[in-house]
Design an enzyme around this catalytic site. Sequence first.
Site, short mmCIF file in Angstrom:
data_model
loop_
_atom_site.label_atom_id
_atom_site.label_comp_id
_atom_site.label_asym_id
_atom_site.label_seq_id
_atom_site.Cartn_x
_atom_site.Cartn_y
_atom_site.Cartn_z
N GLY A 46 -48.81 -63.54 81.82
CA GLY A 46 -48.62 -62.12 82.06
C GLY A 46 -48.15 -61.92 83.49
N GLN A 51 -47.09 -57.04 91.26
CA GLN A 51 -47.23 -58.36 91.87
C GLN A 51 -45.94 -58.84 92.55
OE1 GLN A 51 -49.17 -59.87 88.03
NE2 GLN A 51 -50.00 -61.25 89.57
N CYS A 91 -55.08 -65.62 88.07
CA CYS A 91 -54.09 -64.63 88.53
C CYS A 91 -53.06 -65.34 89.40
CB CYS A 91 -54.77 -63.52 89.33
SG CYS A 91 -53.65 -62.22 89.85
N LEU A 92 -51.80 -65.07 89.15
CA LEU A 92 -50.73 -65.72 89.93
C LEU A 92 -50.75 -65.26 91.38
CD1 LEU A 92 -47.92 -65.52 87.24
CD2 LEU A 92 -49.33 -67.50 87.85
N HIS A 133 -55.90 -57.01 82.33
CA HIS A 133 -55.71 -57.60 83.67
C HIS A 133 -54.45 -57.04 84.32
CE1 HIS A 133 -55.74 -61.25 86.47
NE2 HIS A 133 -54.50 -60.81 86.57
N GLU A 134 -53.36 -57.02 83.52
CA GLU A 134 -52.08 -56.52 84.08
C GLU A 134 -52.14 -55.02 84.36
OE1 GLU A 134 -51.16 -60.39 83.73
OE2 GLU A 134 -50.40 -58.82 85.04
N HIS A 137 -53.56 -54.39 87.62
CA HIS A 137 -52.59 -54.55 88.71
C HIS A 137 -51.84 -53.25 88.96
CE1 HIS A 137 -52.78 -58.73 89.93
NE2 HIS A 137 -52.67 -59.16 88.70
#
Length: 167
Positions: A46, A51, A91-92, A133-134, A137
């Site tokens: 994702g 981000q 998480c990236l 999660h996204e 963000h």
Amino acid sequence: MSILNILRYPDARLHKVAAPVTVFDAPLKKLALDLAETMYAAPGVGLAASQVDVHKQVIVVDVSERRDSLITLVNPEIIERSGESDIEEGCLSVPGIYDTVPRAERVKVRAWDANGNSFTLEAQGLLAVCIQHEMDHLKGKVFVEYLSQLKQTRVRARLAKQLRKSA
Ligand code: K2U
Ligand code: ZN
């Protein structure tokens, strides 16, 4: 298409709140494609526009094994949720940190695709957790902020050490 730079926590830009998309034009479609290319290259399942320092309500997800089931969600909103999940998250923007945070096990989401067509999606398991999660963000929230103060202190120390090592 382009691979975009992913912001690293605790970059303050990760805490900006994303604005709703109002124009479904070619730049939006390019953003969605660039997000997808960046996600697949990371690799991740994702990615949110926040981000890559683009503060528009756009996320991409693909939790498939074969990496061939991309879903683009514009202006997503959760309209139903149920159950509790205990799936470990990463998480990236917070490399090397994995933990579980409170999430619904199942969600029903209303969103628009990059062409401006609205749809609803029912998700469970990793897909449900990834979407939540996204969507966090897009609200300027990173998953480590759900953790205890002690864990957050350790996360910041570990990321600072990673940064010193890579400098
Ligand atoms: O927001 C991101 O950085 C993308 C996350 C998505 C994710 C959210 C919740 C649970 C798992 C993943 C990245 O894909 S992190 C890489 C990853 C991939 C699979 C499983 C765990 C972590
Ligand atoms: Zn993330």
